[in-house]
Write a protein that holds these residues in place. Sequence first.
Motif, mmCIF file in Angstrom:
data_model
loop_
_atom_site.group_PDB
_atom_site.id
_atom_site.type_symbol
_atom_site.label_atom_id
_atom_site.label_comp_id
_atom_site.label_asym_id
_atom_site.label_seq_id
_atom_site.Cartn_x
_atom_site.Cartn_y
_atom_site.Cartn_z
ATOM 1 N N THR A 15 0.745 -1.147 0.009
ATOM 2 C CA THR A 15 -0.003 -0.112 0.082
ATOM 3 C C THR A 15 0.933 1.485 -0.023
ATOM 4 O O THR A 15 0.291 2.284 -0.290
ATOM 5 N N LEU A 16 2.082 1.233 0.342
ATOM 6 C CA LEU A 16 3.065 2.348 0.447
ATOM 7 C C LEU A 16 3.973 2.256 -0.846
ATOM 8 O O LEU A 16 5.226 2.642 -0.965
ATOM 9 N N SER A 17 3.438 1.904 -1.953
ATOM 10 C CA SER A 17 4.145 2.084 -3.377
ATOM 11 C C SER A 17 3.370 2.592 -4.227
ATOM 12 O O SER A 17 2.244 2.640 -4.477
ATOM 13 N N PHE A 18 4.265 3.489 -5.049
ATOM 14 C CA PHE A 18 3.379 4.408 -6.006
ATOM 15 C C PHE A 18 4.136 4.740 -7.230
ATOM 16 O O PHE A 18 5.267 4.490 -7.265
ATOM 17 N N ASP A 19 3.497 5.259 -8.119
ATOM 18 C CA ASP A 19 4.054 5.530 -9.449
ATOM 19 C C ASP A 19 4.708 6.753 -9.272
ATOM 20 O O ASP A 19 4.199 7.883 -8.524
ATOM 21 N N HIS A 20 5.785 7.011 -10.163
ATOM 22 C CA HIS A 20 6.464 8.183 -10.078
ATOM 23 C C HIS A 20 7.111 8.529 -11.492
ATOM 24 O O HIS A 20 7.387 7.712 -12.220
ATOM 25 N N PRO A 21 6.746 9.705 -11.981
ATOM 26 C CA PRO A 21 7.190 10.158 -13.263
ATOM 27 C C PRO A 21 8.787 10.021 -13.511
ATOM 28 O O PRO A 21 9.332 10.969 -12.989
ATOM 29 N N TYR A 22 9.336 9.245 -14.539
ATOM 30 C CA TYR A 22 10.622 9.155 -14.649
ATOM 31 C C TYR A 22 11.305 8.544 -13.536
ATOM 32 O O TYR A 22 10.848 8.470 -12.556
ATOM 33 N N PRO A 23 12.526 8.108 -13.622
ATOM 34 C CA PRO A 23 13.203 7.570 -12.413
ATOM 35 C C PRO A 23 13.520 8.600 -11.481
ATOM 36 O O PRO A 23 14.209 9.673 -12.018
#
Length: 343
Positions: free
Chosen positions: A73-81
């Motif tokens: 639940t504490l994993s999220f998408d991030h734009p670019y590395p």
Amino acid sequence: MENSAQESHLGQENSVTYESPYPLYAMAFSSPQTRNRHQHHRIAVGSFIEEYTNRVDILSFDPDTLSVKPNPTLSFDHPYPPTKLMFHPNPNSLHKSNDVLASSGDYLRLWEVRDSSVEPIQVLNNSKTSEFCAPLTSFDWNDIEPRRIGTSSIDTTCTIWDIEKGVVETQLIAHDKEVYDIAWGEARVFASVSADGSVRIFDLRDKEHSTIIYESPQPDTPLLRLAWNKQDLRYMATILMDSNKVVILDIRSPTMPVAELERHRASVNAIAWAPQSSRHICSAGDDTQALIWELPTVAGPNGIDPMSMYSAGAEINQLQWSAAQPDWISIAFSNKMQLLKAS
């Protein structure tokens, strides 16, 4: 190596490995003040995938049981590395029950890490045109004045943000070429390194001037990373592109390094001072080695040997030394994050 008898090898029994589904680069330990709110220490890791959608995972680390666990639940998408991740250096000052994480990439972003979700707080963008942005190579969170974050960019600037107001405090053309890293020394003093091969110190009280304290021996050899010794602000460390050296600087004697650590067998990629000692520094590189050094008061004629070494399974791209758990160093190589017990 002359004093190889004294070298200690950090063994596998002193390490904990987390395997990610994707290559890893950025890493951050939660700050010492966060310990009383969560049972375990948190570590944020960022993916390095050459496409738009990347991931940041918040892991919990229990040093007593030597376990590292992801929390889905504490994993999220991030734009670019993300080029860098940092937790708020003093979360108790926020009057919030949750931790705050910052990340850099296309922009500086702030995230609230709740118990079962991560929510975006702010995207800090100083670009005057909406069409293009100059990617951020790095940033540093001011632990004396935590409302300040300084970012470094490929557009030759450093930008100082007041994150409480969400505004730019100042933006400086810091170098002649891309700025690759930035580090705070005091509340209003920061330093940066660049593709122009220089280390420069800036004071927000005198924005017109900067002090060059080191330049690459070969002109225009980029300096990639900068680490300011928080236990003794006279000392900094930097690394040169495609070089096996760690250069130790004393800001009182500019231009001449006080030491050069030359025992890596390939390029050095990352450096971190010990959070609790002014004499120790760790470096890691393409030779798969993480080396811990103790700086002598006077360097001998044959150079300095590391006091301990650890061999990873692949080239080490990233390194962090935990201020909350000073016995633990994290390294990133391939799709693994490994925690090494340094003492």
